[in-house]
Motif scaffolding. Sequence first.
Motif, mmCIF file in Angstrom:
data_model
loop_
_atom_site.group_PDB
_atom_site.id
_atom_site.type_symbol
_atom_site.label_atom_id
_atom_site.label_comp_id
_atom_site.label_asym_id
_atom_site.label_seq_id
_atom_site.Cartn_x
_atom_site.Cartn_y
_atom_site.Cartn_z
ATOM 1 N N SER A 17 -8.617 5.169 -2.057
ATOM 2 C CA SER A 17 -8.278 4.195 -3.104
ATOM 3 C C SER A 17 -8.815 2.814 -2.753
ATOM 4 N N PHE A 20 -12.615 2.615 -3.125
ATOM 5 C CA PHE A 20 -12.917 2.526 -4.548
ATOM 6 C C PHE A 20 -12.732 1.100 -5.056
ATOM 7 N N LEU A 21 -11.566 0.518 -4.707
ATOM 8 C CA LEU A 21 -11.232 -0.832 -5.173
ATOM 9 C C LEU A 21 -12.216 -1.867 -4.639
ATOM 10 N N LYS A 24 -15.684 -1.630 -6.005
ATOM 11 C CA LYS A 24 -15.645 -2.131 -7.373
ATOM 12 C C LYS A 24 -15.732 -3.646 -7.391
ATOM 13 N N SER B 682 -0.502 5.392 -1.721
ATOM 14 C CA SER B 682 -1.578 6.050 -2.475
ATOM 15 C C SER B 682 -1.214 6.148 -3.944
ATOM 16 N N SER B 685 -1.351 2.740 -5.615
ATOM 17 C CA SER B 685 -2.711 2.223 -5.693
ATOM 18 C C SER B 685 -3.522 2.946 -6.776
ATOM 19 N N PHE B 686 -3.488 4.280 -6.758
ATOM 20 C CA PHE B 686 -4.247 5.045 -7.741
ATOM 21 C C PHE B 686 -3.707 4.859 -9.146
ATOM 22 N N ILE B 689 -5.005 1.703 -10.382
ATOM 23 C CA ILE B 689 -6.436 1.826 -10.751
ATOM 24 C C ILE B 689 -6.561 2.474 -12.112
ATOM 25 N N ASP B 693 -8.092 -0.012 -14.897
ATOM 26 C CA ASP B 693 -9.542 0.144 -14.934
ATOM 27 C C ASP B 693 -9.953 1.107 -16.040
ATOM 28 N N PHE B 704 -8.167 11.293 -9.103
ATOM 29 C CA PHE B 704 -7.072 10.362 -8.771
ATOM 30 C C PHE B 704 -5.719 10.928 -9.192
#
Lengths: 125, 891
Positions: A17, A20-21, A24, B682, B685-686, B689, B693, B704
């Motif tokens: 994660s 990815f962040l 980005k 996790s 966070s995911f 996202i 996003d 994810f």
Amino acid sequence: MAKRILLVEDEPHIVESLTFLLEKSGFEVSVEINGRQALNHALSAPPDALILDVMLPELDGYEVLRQLRDDARTAKLPILMLTAKGQREDREMAARCGADRFMTKPFANADLIAAVKELANVGQD
Amino acid sequence: MLSVNVLLAACIGYVILLFSIAFIVDRRTRKKPIGWLHSPVVYTLSISVYCTSWTFYGAVGSAARNGLEFITIYLGPTLVFVGWWWLLRKLVRIGRAHKITSIADLISSRYGKSPSLAVIVTVIAVIATTPYIALQLQSVTRSYQVIAGEADGITTAFWIAAGMALFTILFGTRNLDANERHHGVVAAIAVEAIVKLCALLAVGIFATYSVADGLGDIFDDVTIEAIRGSGDIFGPRWATLMFLSATAIICLPRQFQVTVVENIEERHLATASWLFPLYLFGMTLFIMPIALVGLDVMPAGSNPDLYVLTLPLAKQQNELVLLAFLGGFSSATSMVILAAIAVSTMVSNHIVMPVALRLIPASKEVSGDVRSLLLTSRRISIGLILALGFLYFYVSGGSDALAAIGLIAFVGVAQFLPSLLGGVFWRGATRAGAISGLLIGFVFWVYTLFLPSFGGDFILSADAIEYGLWGIEVLRPQALFGLTDMDPLVHAVVWSVGCNALAFILISGLTQNNALEHLQSTLFVDVFRSAGGAPSSFSNAAADSEDLFVLAQRILGAEPARKLFDEMAHAQGQEEGLPHATDTVIARLERELSGSIGAASAHAMVTRIAGRQTVGMTELIDIADETQQLIETSRQLSEKSEELQNTAKQLRIVNERLRTLDAQKDDFLSQVSHELRTPMTSIRSFSEILMNDPDISETDKARFVSIIQDESLRLTRLLDEILDISRLEAGMSQIKLLQMDANDAVQAALDTVSGMTRTAGVRVKTDLDEGPVDILVNDDRLRQVMINVLSNAVKYNTASEPEIFVRTKRVNNSVFIDIIDNGGGVPADVSGSIFDKFTRGAHEGNNNGAGLGLAISLAIMRAMNGNLTLEHMPDKTNFFRLSLENPTANL
């Protein structure tokens, strides 16, 4: 040129994660999942900023931090500590060992990215 | 004529007065010690108890019959007090130093604290006191008869005896004075001394100047023969009488009581040494004139023993008659009270108590019982002594002259003299010598004087007195072994005292002192030199402090005692050495000791050494009681303290365990928090996202979401495990146990992991014991444990050709299920903590488990009365062993 971030974390999903962040956000990300390797990596090729977990195999985050601060090459390296504990003692320990920032898991993505950006920029100036 | 009622009223009033004095003084001395009583005059007046009704009435009778001979009875004491007061001082010093309570106590103490000597002296004292008390009864009875007319003498005497017994019991045993001192009684006796002196002087002045016309008138009419009497002045009888009276002032139990036991301060003797002779002079001044006037004025045949009363009666002087009667009454009562107190003390201390203490069962430890026993025994003794006096009066018929009766008592107590003088001046005097002297003297006294005094009415017949026992001439009591032509009194003294002294000296010379006697003899003979050669002064302070220090050391311990004494010495401004034994020091020490041994014991011990007071039987019994109680209390205390120590130890252990548990709990919570935060990180966070996003590819999105699901499952599993282990550890999980075959269980578990082993390429081998191998387990739970261990063996096996070997075997009462892999087992760095919660092997890429698996497995095995251990092989590799009880092993 993109700022290079070294991410030291042994939890694969968190690595995924964060990578990815950060990517980005325009950073270049390297990952280490072991304390000793992370230390060697940071000393041989100092990144622009370091994200460091506390609970790591072989060397824990505090030890890595201490040794980095003892070395001239990384004495001023901007470092963000991540910990899953979050008690006051951990915060104090991180400060004593020379961390620039301290964040507790779980964190808000935006906070983390903002912090890393700040650290990387400060380190540049 | 004086009426009987007035007389009785006066008597009762007088007794009430005396009792009030005694009562008030007792009360005051208890509150504030001594006061005006602390006067040598009071002490001297109390010694004048020597002047009994024998003096008051009998001296005049004696003067009328035998002229000046009566004076010998007062010359003896005068000589002792003027010339031999140092002997009295020595006795007083010994009395204090050795807490002497009576003459019997003194003699017994001196000769090695011999109980038999105490008994002998007590018996002699009782027998010798009996005629003396009879004498008092007789004189009061007769004086009463003179005024009240010819009432029945025996009845009167009985009531007088009973009254005096009551009086003495009330006076003398109202309370048990711990140090055997009777301040109240002494005060009353002093008042009585004044009354009798005034009464006799008043009668004397009346006889001389009212009846006769002055001294000149009286003596003009008298021949020198009448004054000299029949006796030969300075002849054997005079010498004997002076010897006897001198002896009596020392040896009479009541004289010993007032002079030695009741002595408050040694220096009072200095005053008494001149004041007492002066008192005697006052008492005897008008004896001769009264006798001569009586002989002249009174009708022939009237009893000269009662001239003191009959002379004013004949002259119709009612007030003077009353005063004279009260004077005689005073003389008699003071003697009876003190004699009864002194002798009852001896009887109860030396005869009743030793017997009683031996008879009392050990359980009766309460001090009150002993106290009341002592009090009762004193009271009964007093009653008995007066009863004996009355009996003597009854048997002897009350016919003898007063003086003769008194002399019998004098000769009786004179038997104490050799042992007493020898005891305090001659170190070589022994117990055997004292006993033989006393016994021989006693026998001679009884035979030659006491029994003949009954005139043939008691034991010895008149014939035996006249012609000797069994008619044998040499055994004639008053002319023993041919010693004829001698005054019976001189005869008795020569035989009894002579043989007594001779036997005492001879036997003492022939026998040796034992250790205790030797010690006591030195202490008594060298009483003024004892304790470090202190100068023989009235103060023995220097000696005291050393003894006090020794005492303090024994009770407080050497170091605290030294500190205390140094402190007190400094307070007195001394650089070194011991402090002076001042009252302050003694009081301080007593307080300090009280803390260790109780107040009564401390007081007794300190005063004993400081020599301020004597210690009596009661106090000693108190000490014994208190010590016993202390021992009991300290035993209970030490038990309690042991109990407390045990409890404290247990508490410490429990506390230690609680602390450990608490720390473990904190640790556990912190670990749980950490373990929960990791998947949460996790997930958050995911999900952020995914939420923020919009440009994520579908592939990423799917990945994810699947990660979020994985981590959610991980969270759930983790929570389940935490719950499970908490329940298992708290013993809250009810695990149902059933009997099954261990081999079947192994097979079932291997079947479950067969997919996993096949995928990992691990070979499985088994070596199963000959079945059935019975175990008592929960099927599902055992399988859970085995799967956990097996999957670890698969996951962590890094051998090139991974292999797992499972075996079952029976050892004694146990069944072992061993799970061995060829990967070397658990690495050394974690083998010590492998069963701790959240411990994971350091192998890479195995972050799926929370590290609770083995902890749960262990908890399950324990819940099934088994165990899960890491066993070491000789080659340092290790393997897991599930051990279980074999339920059929003992069948």
